[in-house]
Design a protein around this motif. Sequence first.
Motif, mmCIF file in Angstrom:
data_model
loop_
_atom_site.group_PDB
_atom_site.id
_atom_site.type_symbol
_atom_site.label_atom_id
_atom_site.label_comp_id
_atom_site.label_asym_id
_atom_site.label_seq_id
_atom_site.Cartn_x
_atom_site.Cartn_y
_atom_site.Cartn_z
ATOM 1 N N TRP A 215 9.329 8.516 5.628
ATOM 2 C CA TRP A 215 9.266 8.489 4.162
ATOM 3 C C TRP A 215 9.524 7.070 3.633
ATOM 4 C CZ3 TRP A 215 7.391 11.555 0.556
ATOM 5 C CH2 TRP A 215 7.728 11.304 -0.768
ATOM 6 N N THR A 216 10.504 6.380 4.218
ATOM 7 C CA THR A 216 10.822 5.010 3.809
ATOM 8 C C THR A 216 9.637 4.086 4.037
ATOM 9 O OG1 THR A 216 13.162 5.360 4.303
ATOM 10 C CG2 THR A 216 12.419 3.080 4.182
ATOM 11 N N ALA A 217 8.982 4.219 5.186
ATOM 12 C CA ALA A 217 7.824 3.374 5.499
ATOM 13 C C ALA A 217 6.662 3.641 4.547
ATOM 14 C CB ALA A 217 7.394 3.597 6.945
ATOM 15 N N ILE A 218 6.414 4.901 4.271
ATOM 16 C CA ILE A 218 5.317 5.252 3.356
ATOM 17 C C ILE A 218 5.620 4.751 1.944
ATOM 18 C CG2 ILE A 218 4.119 7.180 2.240
ATOM 19 C CD1 ILE A 218 4.437 8.707 4.905
ATOM 20 N N LYS A 219 6.860 4.936 1.506
ATOM 21 C CA LYS A 219 7.254 4.487 0.167
ATOM 22 C C LYS A 219 7.151 2.970 0.042
ATOM 23 C CE LYS A 219 10.983 4.889 -3.157
ATOM 24 N NZ LYS A 219 12.360 5.272 -3.373
ATOM 25 N N LEU A 220 7.541 2.264 1.095
ATOM 26 C CA LEU A 220 7.475 0.801 1.087
ATOM 27 C C LEU A 220 6.026 0.334 0.957
ATOM 28 C CD1 LEU A 220 9.262 -1.788 1.556
ATOM 29 C CD2 LEU A 220 8.442 -1.667 3.906
ATOM 30 N N LYS A 221 5.134 0.926 1.718
ATOM 31 C CA LYS A 221 3.736 0.509 1.681
ATOM 32 C C LYS A 221 2.987 1.044 0.460
ATOM 33 C CE LYS A 221 3.824 -2.353 4.790
ATOM 34 N NZ LYS A 221 3.667 -3.758 4.433
ATOM 35 N N ALA A 222 3.568 2.017 -0.236
ATOM 36 C CA ALA A 222 2.959 2.526 -1.464
ATOM 37 C C ALA A 222 3.258 1.624 -2.650
ATOM 38 C CB ALA A 222 3.443 3.944 -1.745
ATOM 39 N N ARG B 286 -1.196 -11.675 -15.511
ATOM 40 C CA ARG B 286 -0.037 -10.773 -15.417
ATOM 41 C C ARG B 286 0.343 -10.496 -13.975
ATOM 42 N NH1 ARG B 286 -2.562 -7.023 -18.964
ATOM 43 N NH2 ARG B 286 -4.398 -8.277 -18.798
ATOM 44 N N LEU B 287 1.546 -9.955 -13.831
ATOM 45 C CA LEU B 287 2.032 -9.437 -12.561
ATOM 46 C C LEU B 287 2.095 -7.925 -12.707
ATOM 47 C CD1 LEU B 287 3.309 -9.840 -9.738
ATOM 48 C CD2 LEU B 287 5.518 -9.932 -10.891
ATOM 49 N N ARG B 288 1.465 -7.230 -11.780
ATOM 50 C CA ARG B 288 1.404 -5.767 -11.832
ATOM 51 C C ARG B 288 2.098 -5.212 -10.589
ATOM 52 N NH1 ARG B 288 -3.974 -5.298 -12.159
ATOM 53 N NH2 ARG B 288 -3.890 -5.450 -14.403
ATOM 54 N N ILE B 289 2.987 -4.236 -10.806
ATOM 55 C CA ILE B 289 3.680 -3.584 -9.701
ATOM 56 C C ILE B 289 3.364 -2.095 -9.777
ATOM 57 C CG2 ILE B 289 5.910 -3.078 -8.631
ATOM 58 C CD1 ILE B 289 6.931 -5.643 -10.082
ATOM 59 N N ARG B 290 2.718 -1.595 -8.732
ATOM 60 C CA ARG B 290 2.396 -0.166 -8.650
ATOM 61 C C ARG B 290 3.249 0.437 -7.556
ATOM 62 N NH1 ARG B 290 -3.805 -1.168 -9.332
ATOM 63 N NH2 ARG B 290 -3.930 -0.881 -11.578
ATOM 64 N N GLU B 291 3.931 1.531 -7.891
ATOM 65 C CA GLU B 291 4.781 2.169 -6.901
ATOM 66 C C GLU B 291 4.731 3.675 -7.043
ATOM 67 O OE1 GLU B 291 8.596 0.441 -7.539
ATOM 68 O OE2 GLU B 291 8.717 1.110 -9.597
ATOM 69 N N GLY B 292 5.099 4.345 -5.965
ATOM 70 C CA GLY B 292 5.142 5.794 -5.967
ATOM 71 C C GLY B 292 4.235 6.388 -4.920
ATOM 72 N N ILE B 293 4.653 7.537 -4.403
ATOM 73 C CA ILE B 293 3.864 8.236 -3.393
ATOM 74 C C ILE B 293 3.137 9.408 -4.031
ATOM 75 C CG2 ILE B 293 3.970 9.514 -1.219
ATOM 76 C CD1 ILE B 293 6.485 7.822 -0.580
#
Length: 142
Positions: free
Chosen positions: A41-48, A57-64
Amino acid sequence: MQEVQEEMLWEGTASHVAKLGTYLLCLLFCWLIVPIFIAIWTAIKLKATRYQLTTERLRIREGILSKRTEEVELYRVKDMSVEWPFIYRMFNKGNIRLVTSDHSAPTIVLEAISGADELMDVLREHVEICRDRKRVREIDLD
């Protein structure tokens, strides 16, 4: 005033070095089975989590399962620094910390980035270009 075309300058994710401690603990207790799922889960969340730097701009997309996008206009960046934790230095990674005037994201950390010095130079250059183009100046009232 002419419209400026937004271009992608850099795109990346954090390195797994950022979660090395979590992975080592999960490896140590892998006989319990649950830590294996925590590590995955940690690895998937990190790469998501994706970082995108454009000329504007700077864009940050996160979440599984549910996604969240945070955007910060470059002219809002007030200060930036690079941090080199010991473990990260062994893998040539660094954190870029940005202090912004954005109310929803006053501090942004791009964690465990390869080539952090070079990225920060690109970021600094485009922050100044955006400020000049929008005629924005930072004034501190302390």
